[in-house]
Design a protein around this motif. Structure first.
Motif, PDB file in Angstrom:
ATOM      1  N   ILE A   5      40.847  35.113  29.411  1.00 53.19           N
ATOM      2  CA  ILE A   5      41.008  36.147  30.440  1.00 53.19           C
ATOM      3  C   ILE A   5      39.639  36.519  31.013  1.00 53.19           C
ATOM      4  O   ILE A   5      39.467  36.594  32.233  1.00 53.19           O
ATOM      5  CB  ILE A   5      41.723  37.385  29.858  1.00 53.19           C
ATOM      6  N   TYR A   6      38.663  36.732  30.127  1.00 52.43           N
ATOM      7  CA  TYR A   6      37.329  37.087  30.601  1.00 52.43           C
ATOM      8  C   TYR A   6      36.735  35.972  31.454  1.00 52.43           C
ATOM      9  O   TYR A   6      36.102  36.237  32.478  1.00 52.43           O
ATOM     10  CB  TYR A   6      36.384  37.405  29.436  1.00 52.43           C
ATOM     11  N   SER A   7      36.918  34.710  31.051  1.00 51.21           N
ATOM     12  CA  SER A   7      36.321  33.614  31.807  1.00 51.21           C
ATOM     13  C   SER A   7      36.876  33.559  33.235  1.00 51.21           C
ATOM     14  O   SER A   7      36.125  33.338  34.186  1.00 51.21           O
ATOM     15  CB  SER A   7      36.501  32.279  31.089  1.00 51.21           C
ATOM     16  N   TRP A   8      38.174  33.791  33.400  1.00 50.99           N
ATOM     17  CA  TRP A   8      38.759  33.795  34.751  1.00 50.99           C
ATOM     18  C   TRP A   8      38.310  35.028  35.539  1.00 50.99           C
ATOM     19  O   TRP A   8      38.041  34.941  36.739  1.00 50.99           O
ATOM     20  CB  TRP A   8      40.281  33.692  34.681  1.00 50.99           C
ATOM     21  N   PHE A   9      38.206  36.180  34.877  1.00 49.42           N
ATOM     22  CA  PHE A   9      37.688  37.385  35.527  1.00 49.42           C
ATOM     23  C   PHE A   9      36.257  37.156  35.999  1.00 49.42           C
ATOM     24  O   PHE A   9      35.901  37.462  37.137  1.00 49.42           O
ATOM     25  CB  PHE A   9      37.752  38.581  34.561  1.00 49.42           C
ATOM     26  N   PHE A  10      35.427  36.599  35.121  1.00 55.95           N
ATOM     27  CA  PHE A  10      34.026  36.368  35.457  1.00 55.95           C
ATOM     28  C   PHE A  10      33.896  35.348  36.585  1.00 55.95           C
ATOM     29  O   PHE A  10      33.047  35.496  37.470  1.00 55.95           O
ATOM     30  CB  PHE A  10      33.253  35.917  34.215  1.00 55.95           C
ATOM     31  N   LEU A  11      34.740  34.334  36.591  1.00 56.32           N
ATOM     32  CA  LEU A  11      34.738  33.357  37.676  1.00 56.32           C
ATOM     33  C   LEU A  11      35.029  34.040  39.010  1.00 56.32           C
ATOM     34  O   LEU A  11      34.346  33.781  40.011  1.00 56.32           O
ATOM     35  CB  LEU A  11      35.762  32.250  37.422  1.00 56.32           C
ATOM     36  N   LEU A  12      36.004  34.937  39.030  1.00 55.35           N
ATOM     37  CA  LEU A  12      36.314  35.666  40.271  1.00 55.35           C
ATOM     38  C   LEU A  12      35.146  36.534  40.717  1.00 55.35           C
ATOM     39  O   LEU A  12      34.831  36.599  41.913  1.00 55.35           O
ATOM     40  CB  LEU A  12      37.572  36.519  40.080  1.00 55.35           C
ATOM     41  N   ILE A  86      22.017  52.493  36.105  1.00 54.33           N
ATOM     42  CA  ILE A  86      23.459  52.411  35.858  1.00 54.33           C
ATOM     43  C   ILE A  86      24.013  51.079  36.373  1.00 54.33           C
ATOM     44  O   ILE A  86      24.764  50.402  35.678  1.00 54.33           O
ATOM     45  CB  ILE A  86      24.197  53.596  36.528  1.00 54.33           C
ATOM     46  N   VAL A  87      23.619  50.700  37.590  1.00 58.44           N
ATOM     47  CA  VAL A  87      24.085  49.435  38.168  1.00 58.44           C
ATOM     48  C   VAL A  87      23.577  48.262  37.332  1.00 58.44           C
ATOM     49  O   VAL A  87      24.304  47.303  37.073  1.00 58.44           O
ATOM     50  CB  VAL A  87      23.649  49.306  39.644  1.00 58.44           C
ATOM     51  N   LEU A  92      24.677  43.987  33.339  1.00 59.75           N
ATOM     52  CA  LEU A  92      24.450  43.427  32.005  1.00 59.75           C
ATOM     53  C   LEU A  92      25.741  43.401  31.195  1.00 59.75           C
ATOM     54  O   LEU A  92      26.043  42.416  30.522  1.00 59.75           O
ATOM     55  CB  LEU A  92      23.380  44.229  31.270  1.00 59.75           C
ATOM     56  N   ALA A  93      26.513  44.466  31.279  1.00 54.71           N
ATOM     57  CA  ALA A  93      27.774  44.542  30.532  1.00 54.71           C
ATOM     58  C   ALA A  93      28.755  43.458  30.984  1.00 54.71           C
ATOM     59  O   ALA A  93      29.487  42.900  30.172  1.00 54.71           O
ATOM     60  CB  ALA A  93      28.401  45.918  30.697  1.00 54.71           C
ATOM     61  N   VAL A  94      28.749  43.143  32.272  1.00 53.26           N
ATOM     62  CA  VAL A  94      29.651  42.099  32.778  1.00 53.26           C
ATOM     63  C   VAL A  94      29.175  40.714  32.333  1.00 53.26           C
ATOM     64  O   VAL A  94      29.981  39.852  32.020  1.00 53.26           O
ATOM     65  CB  VAL A  94      29.760  42.188  34.321  1.00 53.26           C
ATOM     66  N   CYS A  95      27.851  40.501  32.288  1.00 53.63           N
ATOM     67  CA  CYS A  95      27.296  39.190  31.935  1.00 53.63           C
ATOM     68  C   CYS A  95      27.162  38.962  30.434  1.00 53.63           C
ATOM     69  O   CYS A  95      27.149  37.817  29.985  1.00 53.63           O
ATOM     70  CB  CYS A  95      25.931  39.011  32.583  1.00 53.63           C
ATOM     71  N   PRO A  97      29.096  39.087  27.741  1.00 54.14           N
ATOM     72  CA  PRO A  97      30.010  38.178  27.046  1.00 54.14           C
ATOM     73  C   PRO A  97      29.743  36.697  27.344  1.00 54.14           C
ATOM     74  O   PRO A  97      29.956  35.846  26.480  1.00 54.14           O
ATOM     75  CB  PRO A  97      31.393  38.591  27.558  1.00 54.14           C
ATOM     76  N   THR A  98      29.227  36.392  28.529  1.00 59.58           N
ATOM     77  CA  THR A  98      28.890  35.004  28.838  1.00 59.58           C
ATOM     78  C   THR A  98      27.747  34.529  27.956  1.00 59.58           C
ATOM     79  O   THR A  98      27.773  33.418  27.432  1.00 59.58           O
ATOM     80  CB  THR A  98      28.510  34.858  30.327  1.00 59.58           C
ATOM     81  N   TYR A  99      26.748  35.377  27.762  1.00 59.45           N
ATOM     82  CA  TYR A  99      25.641  35.021  26.878  1.00 59.45           C
ATOM     83  C   TYR A  99      26.135  34.835  25.445  1.00 59.45           C
ATOM     84  O   TYR A  99      25.705  33.911  24.749  1.00 59.45           O
ATOM     85  CB  TYR A  99      24.543  36.091  26.898  1.00 59.45           C
ATOM     86  N   VAL A 100      27.024  35.702  25.022  1.00 60.87           N
ATOM     87  CA  VAL A 100      27.595  35.585  23.670  1.00 60.87           C
ATOM     88  C   VAL A 100      28.355  34.272  23.534  1.00 60.87           C
ATOM     89  O   VAL A 100      28.210  33.563  22.530  1.00 60.87           O
ATOM     90  CB  VAL A 100      28.511  36.793  23.352  1.00 60.87           C
ATOM     91  N   ALA A 101      29.153  33.916  24.530  1.00 59.33           N
ATOM     92  CA  ALA A 101      29.917  32.659  24.480  1.00 59.33           C
ATOM     93  C   ALA A 101      28.982  31.458  24.420  1.00 59.33           C
ATOM     94  O   ALA A 101      29.224  30.514  23.645  1.00 59.33           O
ATOM     95  CB  ALA A 101      30.847  32.559  25.682  1.00 59.33           C
ATOM     96  N   LEU A 102      27.918  31.458  25.210  1.00 58.83           N
ATOM     97  CA  LEU A 102      26.959  30.344  25.174  1.00 58.83           C
ATOM     98  C   LEU A 102      26.276  30.262  23.812  1.00 58.83           C
ATOM     99  O   LEU A 102      26.094  29.164  23.271  1.00 58.83           O
ATOM    100  CB  LEU A 102      25.909  30.505  26.274  1.00 58.83           C
ATOM    101  N   TYR A 103      25.924  31.411  23.248  1.00 54.92           N
ATOM    102  CA  TYR A 103      25.313  31.439  21.925  1.00 54.92           C
ATOM    103  C   TYR A 103      26.278  30.878  20.876  1.00 54.92           C
ATOM    104  O   TYR A 103      25.914  30.016  20.072  1.00 54.92           O
ATOM    105  CB  TYR A 103      24.896  32.857  21.547  1.00 54.92           C
ATOM    106  N   LEU A 104      27.507  31.373  20.890  1.00 55.50           N
ATOM    107  CA  LEU A 104      28.487  30.915  19.913  1.00 55.50           C
ATOM    108  C   LEU A 104      28.783  29.425  20.074  1.00 55.50           C
ATOM    109  O   LEU A 104      28.932  28.701  19.089  1.00 55.50           O
ATOM    110  CB  LEU A 104      29.781  31.726  20.039  1.00 55.50           C
ATOM    111  N   LEU A 105      28.854  28.957  21.303  1.00 53.60           N
ATOM    112  CA  LEU A 105      29.124  27.545  21.566  1.00 53.60           C
ATOM    113  C   LEU A 105      28.005  26.660  21.029  1.00 53.60           C
ATOM    114  O   LEU A 105      28.261  25.637  20.401  1.00 53.60           O
ATOM    115  CB  LEU A 105      29.291  27.322  23.077  1.00 53.60           C
TER     116      LEU A 105
END
Length: 117
Positions: A5-12, A86-87, A92-95, A97-105
């Protein structure tokens, strides 16, 4: 399921952001480098979300380091923007999880890469 779900959200979010940027921003070398790093980050995110075996663990380790480094340098030094804290935190909050996924991968998915040897 959450990663998918996050990957499709982030793609959009990325497609919307780059569509707007293509229309409004000047096309510089930095713009295209950022696009390339973003595409590699998205590929890693989808690779992790769908547990695919794409390229190698070492490639994703390098991709993780380069992606985080590039984003920090590009968004804080190379771009001439002034964002409120704030912006910046929302970005950073949106990005993150992508860093976490790359790390885990790259570093923590040994079961995915065990036939690589």
């Amino acid at each position: 399921m959450g990663w998918k779900i996050y990957s499709w959200f982030f793609l959009l979010v990325i497609v919307a952001g780059y569509t707007e940027a293509i229309i409004t921003e000047p096309k510089t070398i930095l713009f295209f480098l950022d696009l390339i790093f973003t595409i590699y980050g998205l590929a890693g995110l989808f690779t992790y979300a769908y547990k695919m075996k794409l390229v190698s663990a070492n490639f994703w380790k390098i991709c993780f380091v380069l992606n985080v480094t590039w984003d920090l340098i590009y968004n804080t030094i190379l771009q001439d923007i002034t964002l409120s804290p704030i912006v910046g935190l929302i970005g950073l909050a949106v990005c993150l999880p992508t860093y976490v996924a790359l790390y885990l991968l790259g570093f923590k998915s040994a079961n995915l890469w065990e036939t690589e040897k």
